[in-house]
Write an enzyme that holds these catalytic residues in place. Sequence first.
Site, PDB file in Angstrom:
ATOM      1  CG  HIS A  91      -4.910  -9.622  -2.391  1.00 51.48           C
ATOM      2  ND1 HIS A  91      -3.885  -8.938  -1.777  1.00 51.48           N
ATOM      3  CD2 HIS A  91      -6.053  -8.926  -2.096  1.00 51.48           C
ATOM      4  CE1 HIS A  91      -4.377  -7.880  -1.139  1.00 51.48           C
ATOM      5  NE2 HIS A  91      -5.690  -7.855  -1.325  1.00 51.48           N
TER       6      HIS A  91
ATOM      7  CG  HIS B 287      -2.173  -0.838   0.997  1.00 51.00           C
ATOM      8  ND1 HIS B 287      -3.057  -0.626  -0.034  1.00 51.00           N
ATOM      9  CD2 HIS B 287      -2.649  -1.904   1.696  1.00 51.00           C
ATOM     10  CE1 HIS B 287      -4.035  -1.516   0.038  1.00 51.00           C
ATOM     11  NE2 HIS B 287      -3.810  -2.310   1.068  1.00 51.00           N
TER      12      HIS B 287
ATOM     13  CG  ASN C 172      -8.733  -5.364  -2.647  1.00 43.88           C
ATOM     14  OD1 ASN C 172      -7.736  -5.840  -2.117  1.00 43.88           O
ATOM     15  ND2 ASN C 172      -9.425  -4.378  -2.102  1.00 43.88           N
ATOM     16  CG  HIS C 173      -6.264  -1.447  -2.936  1.00 44.35           C
ATOM     17  ND1 HIS C 173      -6.628  -0.143  -2.700  1.00 44.35           N
ATOM     18  CD2 HIS C 173      -6.754  -2.169  -1.902  1.00 44.35           C
ATOM     19  CE1 HIS C 173      -7.298  -0.068  -1.564  1.00 44.35           C
ATOM     20  NE2 HIS C 173      -7.391  -1.289  -1.064  1.00 44.35           N
TER      21      HIS C 173
ATOM     22  CG  ASP D   8      -4.395  -4.759  -1.800  1.00 47.79           C
ATOM     23  OD1 ASP D   8      -4.863  -4.917  -2.938  1.00 47.79           O
ATOM     24  OD2 ASP D   8      -5.090  -4.720  -0.773  1.00 47.79           O
TER      25      ASP D   8
END
Length: 483
Positions: free
Chosen positions: A130, A9, A71-72, A39
């Site tokens: 993930h 992130h 998912n990001h 992510d």
Amino acid sequence: PAYVFGDIHGNLEDLHFFSDNVWNLGMSLTAGNFVFLGDYVDRGMSCLEVVAYLLAMKLSLPQKVFLLRGNHETRDVNGWEEHYGERSFIHQCRDRFGDDLGFRVWEATNSTFDRMPLAAVIDQDIFCVHGGIPRPISDPSKEGGRIRDILNVTKVAGINPPYEHEDEDHQQVASDCIWSDPASEDQEARSVDRRTGYGDSLRGGGAICFGHRAVTDFLAQQGFSYIMRAHEAHAEGVAVSKGARVFTVFSTSKDHNQGSDAMAGCILVDFEKMQVINRSPAYRNQYVHRRDSVSLAMLSEQEIAERVKLGLITSDQAPASAGGDDEEYEEEEWDEFDEDDDETGDIMRDADVDSLDTDDDDGYVLDTERRRSSVEPSKTAPSPQHGSQQSRGGVSVPPKRIDFSAMEDPGRKKKNGRFSSIAEVDEDDAAADEESTVGGEGDDCDENMLPFSEDSEEDGGGINGASGGSGLTPAAKRWNFSA
């Protein structure tokens, strides 16, 4: 061996920690492979740097670095500027490069994300993903089972939103891989379907959760022993659930309300054991290395002209630098983690944006009008409240030590001479035994659920059979998962 990393992130500082202590000699000289579970962007303030570094490592070492999709790594999430603000990936692209070029950088990066794999397998024994295991869309008893379902997902997948060529069944498989979570104990008792082991995730938005039955069926059908996934924040960096068969890895210590004592972790999968490596809250990087200028003295006029065209050099700098009077030769600045956005942005705003044309994607059309994704990101929570992992909320949580030492069960069967296979227990007993299994304590601890034995007869390499020592430095805290 293989190193497995969870969510990053945009946290360049924690990525520096792993660089300094796990592959301090460089990835190419470090034994083993590197598996990143997705992510890479959003929430942190260095999304571009993190993505650029990891993609550069993948290009340099394609058989050693493996980047999975989270998912990001979808447009609906990393383009959600209204929610993430300046911490969204699209905002950072536009802020750094300007609206036009920034959008092209964002779209080109997402085109790369569209092609990332959803899962990986280590030693034919550890399933890496993930989010979690997908619901079956075909007969799971047939050869390949869920792995075949994943492999049949289109090689270019938008997911959120989907492309027009993505069928709904395989879009569901892809969504489950990047969005699902382990079921909490309360969900196991109340909402998880006892027949399939799946239910609605506390995350909401159409995401699903998987319970003991789903884990047991998946591992048995595919012949695996463990699942390694990311997707959920945890203050210790690593957590275990579902009878020590599911490992959750989280590789950023910031931006997730885990408190000042939160740690970033990764897992080393070695021949006969697995070790947790995490960053202590007391560890501080001495610096973040950022190079503001690069000497132009050794570049030809043609090379300088190409860099000017790409926006890497401003036209007013080129003549002075080309003349050889380069007072900033090899200048390096060491500072706290603050980006001078205005300086970099001014350099790039007049760039020739034609260099980022994505003609290769002209045949793929995102279907944003007629079809909805299996999961609606705008209706999901960042992490499920009261989920399967502990240490949620915005308070400082004292680290809990997970000790797997002195655990052995010599009676278990061997699996390919590598990790021991786990004998499954009755589902009604599994939930009751889980807490004692994680801690390795208590009278009710089921020895069949202990994670590893120490008497494996053969060495099993990491992905692609790499072998060798771990190459860790003393600064990295180790937890010994060996039996």
